[in-house]
Structures are given as structure tokens and as C-alpha cells.
Design a protein around this motif. Structure first.
Motif, PDB file in Angstrom:
ATOM      1  N   GLY A 262      44.682  16.547  40.218  1.00  0.00           N
ATOM      2  CA  GLY A 262      45.426  16.944  39.747  1.00  0.00           C
ATOM      3  C   GLY A 262      45.254  18.326  39.721  1.00  0.00           C
ATOM      4  O   GLY A 262      44.653  19.445  40.048  1.00  0.00           O
ATOM      5  N   ALA A 263      45.757  19.697  38.590  1.00  0.00           N
ATOM      6  CA  ALA A 263      45.962  20.855  38.327  1.00  0.00           C
ATOM      7  C   ALA A 263      44.623  21.080  37.794  1.00  0.00           C
ATOM      8  O   ALA A 263      44.665  22.408  38.442  1.00  0.00           O
ATOM      9  N   LYS A 264      43.928  20.695  37.327  1.00  0.00           N
ATOM     10  CA  LYS A 264      43.249  21.440  36.185  1.00  0.00           C
ATOM     11  C   LYS A 264      42.318  21.239  36.625  1.00  0.00           C
ATOM     12  O   LYS A 264      41.889  20.380  35.826  1.00  0.00           O
TER      13      LYS A 264
ATOM     14  N   SER B 295      40.376  20.190  32.212  1.00  0.00           N
ATOM     15  CA  SER B 295      41.196  18.939  31.423  1.00  0.00           C
ATOM     16  C   SER B 295      40.488  18.359  32.092  1.00  0.00           C
ATOM     17  O   SER B 295      40.134  17.255  31.800  1.00  0.00           O
ATOM     18  N   LYS B 296      39.620  17.949  33.112  1.00  0.00           N
ATOM     19  CA  LYS B 296      38.239  16.584  33.846  1.00  0.00           C
ATOM     20  C   LYS B 296      37.154  17.306  33.687  1.00  0.00           C
ATOM     21  O   LYS B 296      35.798  16.306  34.078  1.00  0.00           O
ATOM     22  N   ILE B 297      36.564  18.326  33.069  1.00  0.00           N
ATOM     23  CA  ILE B 297      35.385  18.972  33.057  1.00  0.00           C
ATOM     24  C   ILE B 297      34.729  17.464  32.312  1.00  0.00           C
ATOM     25  O   ILE B 297      32.826  17.384  32.802  1.00  0.00           O
TER      26      ILE B 297
ATOM     27  N   MET C  60      49.486  29.914  48.950  1.00  0.00           N
ATOM     28  CA  MET C  60      48.671  29.372  48.366  1.00  0.00           C
ATOM     29  C   MET C  60      47.855  27.280  48.558  1.00  0.00           C
ATOM     30  O   MET C  60      49.447  27.065  49.281  1.00  0.00           O
ATOM     31  N   GLY C  61      47.440  27.038  48.170  1.00  0.00           N
ATOM     32  CA  GLY C  61      47.186  25.555  48.911  1.00  0.00           C
ATOM     33  C   GLY C  61      47.697  24.682  48.019  1.00  0.00           C
ATOM     34  O   GLY C  61      47.705  24.264  47.169  1.00  0.00           O
ATOM     35  N   LEU C  62      48.547  23.626  48.559  1.00  0.00           N
ATOM     36  CA  LEU C  62      48.879  22.776  47.878  1.00  0.00           C
ATOM     37  C   LEU C  62      48.809  21.324  47.829  1.00  0.00           C
ATOM     38  O   LEU C  62      49.637  20.456  47.254  1.00  0.00           O
TER      39      LEU C  62
ATOM     40  N   VAL D   6      46.145  14.316  44.922  1.00  0.00           N
ATOM     41  CA  VAL D   6      45.298  15.596  46.309  1.00  0.00           C
ATOM     42  C   VAL D   6      45.848  17.046  45.636  1.00  0.00           C
ATOM     43  O   VAL D   6      45.645  17.533  47.265  1.00  0.00           O
ATOM     44  N   GLY D   7      47.526  17.205  45.728  1.00  0.00           N
ATOM     45  CA  GLY D   7      48.440  18.073  46.201  1.00  0.00           C
ATOM     46  C   GLY D   7      49.031  17.202  45.266  1.00  0.00           C
ATOM     47  O   GLY D   7      49.676  16.406  44.269  1.00  0.00           O
ATOM     48  N   VAL D   8      50.330  18.744  45.223  1.00  0.00           N
ATOM     49  CA  VAL D   8      51.618  18.870  44.324  1.00  0.00           C
ATOM     50  C   VAL D   8      52.304  17.695  44.800  1.00  0.00           C
ATOM     51  O   VAL D   8      53.624  17.414  45.637  1.00  0.00           O
ATOM     52  N   PHE D   9      51.942  16.379  44.569  1.00  0.00           N
ATOM     53  CA  PHE D   9      52.331  15.036  45.619  1.00  0.00           C
ATOM     54  C   PHE D   9      54.118  14.964  45.077  1.00  0.00           C
ATOM     55  O   PHE D   9      55.283  14.329  45.838  1.00  0.00           O
ATOM     56  N   GLU D  10      54.573  15.353  43.998  1.00  0.00           N
ATOM     57  CA  GLU D  10      56.187  15.546  43.452  1.00  0.00           C
ATOM     58  C   GLU D  10      57.353  16.140  43.925  1.00  0.00           C
ATOM     59  O   GLU D  10      58.112  15.925  44.555  1.00  0.00           O
ATOM     60  N   MET D  11      56.881  16.955  44.803  1.00  0.00           N
ATOM     61  CA  MET D  11      57.568  18.133  46.340  1.00  0.00           C
ATOM     62  C   MET D  11      56.774  16.929  48.154  1.00  0.00           C
ATOM     63  O   MET D  11      55.642  17.006  47.909  1.00  0.00           O
TER      64      MET D  11
ATOM     65  N   GLY E   4      47.051   9.094  34.413  1.00  0.00           N
ATOM     66  CA  GLY E   4      48.253   9.978  34.329  1.00  0.00           C
ATOM     67  C   GLY E   4      48.719   9.934  35.517  1.00  0.00           C
ATOM     68  O   GLY E   4      49.855   9.087  36.299  1.00  0.00           O
ATOM     69  N   ASP E   5      49.318  11.368  36.215  1.00  0.00           N
ATOM     70  CA  ASP E   5      49.298  11.211  37.528  1.00  0.00           C
ATOM     71  C   ASP E   5      49.513  10.315  38.624  1.00  0.00           C
ATOM     72  O   ASP E   5      50.345  10.659  39.348  1.00  0.00           O
ATOM     73  N   SER E   6      47.982  10.283  38.883  1.00  0.00           N
ATOM     74  CA  SER E   6      47.568   9.241  40.137  1.00  0.00           C
ATOM     75  C   SER E   6      48.066   7.840  39.772  1.00  0.00           C
ATOM     76  O   SER E   6      48.825   7.500  40.701  1.00  0.00           O
TER      77      SER E   6
HETATM   78  P1  AMP Z   1      46.854  16.323  35.641  1.00  0.00           P
HETATM   79  O1  AMP Z   1      47.368  16.036  34.524  1.00  0.00           O
HETATM   80  O2  AMP Z   1      46.284  17.206  35.308  1.00  0.00           O
HETATM   81  O3  AMP Z   1      45.941  14.154  36.515  1.00  0.00           O
HETATM   82  O4  AMP Z   1      47.389  17.026  37.324  1.00  0.00           O
HETATM   83  C1  AMP Z   1      48.893  16.456  37.620  1.00  0.00           C
HETATM   84  C2  AMP Z   1      49.685  17.976  38.471  1.00  0.00           C
HETATM   85  O5  AMP Z   1      48.507  18.753  39.298  1.00  0.00           O
HETATM   86  C3  AMP Z   1      50.098  17.230  39.527  1.00  0.00           C
HETATM   87  O6  AMP Z   1      51.278  17.525  38.969  1.00  0.00           O
HETATM   88  C4  AMP Z   1      50.451  17.982  41.182  1.00  0.00           C
HETATM   89  O7  AMP Z   1      51.519  18.561  40.949  1.00  0.00           O
HETATM   90  C5  AMP Z   1      49.297  19.024  41.089  1.00  0.00           C
HETATM   91  N1  AMP Z   1      48.085  19.326  41.445  1.00  0.00           N
HETATM   92  C6  AMP Z   1      47.881  18.220  42.635  1.00  0.00           C
HETATM   93  N2  AMP Z   1      47.512  19.846  43.461  1.00  0.00           N
HETATM   94  C7  AMP Z   1      48.100  20.307  43.136  1.00  0.00           C
HETATM   95  C8  AMP Z   1      47.589  22.005  43.767  1.00  0.00           C
HETATM   96  N3  AMP Z   1      46.982  22.620  44.408  1.00  0.00           N
HETATM   97  N4  AMP Z   1      48.104  23.326  43.480  1.00  0.00           N
HETATM   98  C9  AMP Z   1      49.036  23.170  42.395  1.00  0.00           C
HETATM   99  N5  AMP Z   1      49.081  21.913  40.801  1.00  0.00           N
HETATM  100  C10 AMP Z   1      48.499  21.075  41.787  1.00  0.00           C
END
Ligand code: AMP
Length: 394
Positions: free
Chosen positions: A193-195, A198-200, A289-291, A317-322, A351-353
Motif C-alpha cells: 500500500g501507499a503509506k 496507516s499501517k503502523i 520513483m519506484g512504482l 506491492v505496486g501501483v496496480f491500478e496502472m 481495502g486495496d488488496s
Molecule cells: P493502501 O490504501 O494504503 O493499502 O494503499 C493502496 C494504494 O497504494 C494503491 O492505490 C496503490 O496504487 C498504492 N501504491 C502501491 N505501491 C505504491 C508505490 N510504490 N508508490 C505509490 N503508491 C503505491
């Protein structure tokens, strides 16, 4: 844990909190998954010879906006259940009580949107007590709202002697317990995920339960940078670097093996059209940037997954939407699917997974895909959910 099978519903009216918060557009239900997920609970009660009063919220209405009326979903509910579903445009009061009272064995009644009443989210006791008049047994089958102390999800349970979890909520709890309480080792959690912020709490809680922690996605870069790596313009939370180092140290002390990406698919902009390359994750050039996870990382992560008996996956583990940055998430999903086929227990949630798993048709290859985003995260954080406590009377 009291479940449906502890009760015979013959001649009983079950008041069931379901999660029918489905996408509705122009009266059409876009995704019927949540209605289908509640079906086994409803059918068991009807087959026992009971009747069913369904209550749910839909969206976040301000006032009684017609576009949030649950009346729109009645034909879909009837079709899925195979039972003509009645509807009453109230949740409490005389009309609702009469409709519930007149219900015969084998019949189903759907109440209007609970959130037409502000008392619902306020957890109002009077409102909850009025709801409780509609049924003899309270059943909670809405995992998606189990982390909310709302009138219909929690408070109403206080007014029932007889109450239990529905099959869906039971399955959610059992699946989570299989990972958090009685897991077969080795246990691996994959967090992406992104941040990291939010997962600490999730990380802190699961460090006591896992043997391996795979950290991927955007949140990995805060760890890589904190360890002295060059991450270019990848997503980093600078103020969380100390915490990242602390987490690595705690993991080490607890004997948890942390796996971070070693190579990444990098891009010169956050776009599907960007130029891309692959580099080591700790030497990403400025302006890049690593995506997504790189091939060596995917192989490493997949090997850890293949050797695991219990797997928890939260976050891509990545920006799977792209499309150019979706490969890591797809291959990690496939590795989990392979491990599951060889006997591991896998739980995907939060969520996103879940969206990724659905998008890439991996749903059937997982042992369980959770239906509740926020509720799942709170359970992973080690919190007790009010909707669950209300049934167990703890
Ligand atoms: P979350 O809601 O915190 O689980 O984050 C999910 C989002 O993390 C998804 O929309 C992904 O596109 C994004 N994400 C995953 N890997 C990366 C990355 N390397 N850089 C930016 N965003 C990312």
C-alpha cells in the motif's frame, strides 16, 4: 462463539443486520456480492421455518435522499434470495412494527435505510430499543460495520437475550483467528500500500504473530531511505523514518524476518505513459520513483510465500491500478494462490488488496477474502470490535 447453528428459528422472527451497502445507479445494483454473501444466513433461517427482517445502511444520506432508499434494491434482493421480499419505508415505529408482526414463516422484510435516522450512527439507545421490538432473535452478519458502535450493529444487541453471528461474520472471525490466534507456522504477512503511517499499528500488532514480514509498495521506501538508501522521488514519509528503524529493530529482537524490496520498477513520472526502468531499490536516481516490485524482489517474496503455511495479505506491492506497475501485485497474488493450492491458509483483506485480487481474478485462489476493509484493519491492529463484543457479551 454463538452462531446461527446454535438456534432453531422455527416460528421465530430474526432481526438481521446485513451489509447491503451496494453500489446503486439509476435503480440498478452494480455489484451484488454483499447481497449474495448474506444469502446463506437468510436461507438457513427461512428453512428452519422462521421469518427474516433485514436492516442495512446504504451510503451516507443527508436527510432522506431518495437515491439512498433501499427500496431500489428490493427486486435484486428478491431475485438473489429466490423469495419475494417485502419492504417498509421505515425502520422503527408503528408501520415497521406492523409489517414485522404480520410476517409469516418463510417471508422476508427489508427495512428502509438505517442512516435515514441520525440516531443510527449516534448509537442511540431509544432507537436501538425500538429496532429490537421487530424481532425475537438478533443476528449480526455485517462485518463491514462491525467496528462501529452504531444502533443496529452494537447497541441493539443489548435488548436481546437471543443473539448470534451470521455465517458471514462467523467466517470472517474464524479466518482472522486462523491467522492471529491459531496459525500454522511459518506465518507470513505481506503488507503493502501507499503509506507506512496507516499501517503502523497493524505492523506493531502482528510482529508478535508472524515469522516473516514482507513490506512492499510505497511504504517500503520509508524503510529503505531510513537505512541509508537512495530512493529518488519515491513516496517517503520522512517523519516516519525513525519509527521504521525502530520497527526493524523490534522485529530483529522478536526473531521476525523482514523482507524489503531489493529492486524496483521505476518511472520518471506517476503515469501510465512514463518512461520506466529497473534498478536496485536503494539506488534510485533523482527524479525517478519506484512504482512496482522488480523481478528479483518478486522472486524473493514468492520464495518466502511458497515456504509459508499461513499467509496474510494486506496492501498491493505496486501501483496496480496502472498496467505497467501491476505485475508485482499480480505475481505476489499468484504466489499466494500457488501456496494455497499446496495447503497454506491465505487471508486477504483490508481495502486495496481485495480490489486487486478481484481485478486480477485471483479471488478463488485465496482461502478467504475479507468483506470488511476498516473492520479487518482494526482486527489486525488488535482492537476488539464493538459489533463482535455485543454478541459475545464481553
Ligand atoms: P493502501 O490504501 O494504503 O493499502 O494503499 C493502496 C494504494 O497504494 C494503491 O492505490 C496503490 O496504487 C498504492 N501504491 C502501491 N505501491 C505504491 C508505490 N510504490 N508508490 C505509490 N503508491 C503505491
Amino acid at each position: 462463539m454463538k452462531t446461527l447453528d446454535d438456534y432453531n428459528f422455527k416460528n421465530k422472527k430474526a432481526l438481521i443486520r446485513v451489509d447491503f451497502n451496494v453500489p446503486v445507479s439509476k435503480g440498478e445494483v452494480g455489484d451484488t456480492t454483499r447481497i449474495e454473501a448474506a444469502k446463506p444466513t437468510i436461507i438457513k433461517i427461512l428453512e428452519d421455518g422462521g421469518s427474516v427482517i433485514l436492516m442495512s445502511h446504504l451510503g451516507r444520506p443527508e436527510n432522506k435522499e431518495a437515491k439512498y432508499s433501499l427500496e431500489q434494491i428490493v427486486p435484486t434482493v428478491s431475485e438473489i434470495l429466490g423469495v419475494e421480499t417485502k419492504f417498509v419505508n421505515e425502520c422503527v415505529g408503528e408501520k415497521a412494527e406492523t409489517a414485522a408482526k404480520n410476517l409469516q414463516a418463510g417471508e422476508v422484510l427489508l427495512l428502509e435505510n438505517l442512516r435515514y435516522y441520525p440516531e443510527e450512527t449516534e448509537g442511540d439507545k431509544d432507537f436501538a430499543q425500538k429496532l429490537s421490538k421487530l424481532g425475537d432473535i438478533y443476528v449480526n452478519d455485517a462485518f463491514g460495520t462491525a467496528h462501529r458502535a452504531h444502533a443496529s450493529t452494537t447497541i441493539v444487541a443489548n435488548y436481546f437475550e437471543d443473539k448470534c453471528f451470521g455465517y458471514l461474520l462467523q467466517k470472517e472471525i474464524e479466518s482472522l483467528n486462523k491467522v492471529l490466534k491459531s496459525a500454522e507456522k511459518p506465518v507470513t504477512a505481506i503488507l503493502g500500500g501507499a503509506k507506512v503511517s496507516s499501517k503502523i499499528t497493524v505492523i506493531e500488532n502482528i510482529l508478535d504473530k508472524v515469522d516473516h514480514l514482507i513490506i512492499g509498495g510505497g511504504m517500503a521506501f520509508t524503510f529503505i531511505k531510513a537505512r541509508g538508501g537512495k530512493v529518488g522521488s519515491s513516496l517517503v514519509e520522512d517523519d516516519k523514518q525513525d519509527l521504521a528503524l525502530e520497527i526493524l529493530e523490534i522485529a530483529d529482537k522478536k526473531g521476525v524476518k523482514i523482507h524489503l524490496p531489493i529492486d524496483s520498477v521505476i518511472a520518471d513520472s506517476f503515469s501510465e505513459m512514463a518512461s520506466t526502468d529497473i534498478t536496485d531499490t536503494d539506488s534510485i536516481p533523482d527524479g525517478w520513483m519506484g512504482l512496482d516490485a522488480g523481478p528479483k524482489t518478486i522472486e524473493n517474496f514468492s520464495n518466502v510465500i511458497a515456504a509459508s503455511k499461513t499467509i496474510l495479505w494486506n496492501g498491493p506491492v505496486g501501483v496496480f491500478e496502472m498496467e505497467p506497475f501491476s505485475k508485482g501485485t499480480i505475481q505476489i497474488g499468484e504466489a499466494i494462490g500457488d501456496a494455497t493450492e499446496k495447503g497454506a491458509f491465505s487471508l486477504v483483506g483490508g481495502g486495496d488488496s481485495v480490489s486487486a485480487v478481484k481485478q486480477f481474478n485471483l479471488e478463488d485462489r485465496m482461502s478467504y477474502v475479507s468483506t470488511g476493509g476498516g473492520a479487518m484493519l482494526e482486527m489486525l491492529e488488535g482492537k476488539s470490535l464493538p459489533g463482535i463484543l455485543a454478541i459475545t457479551n464481553e
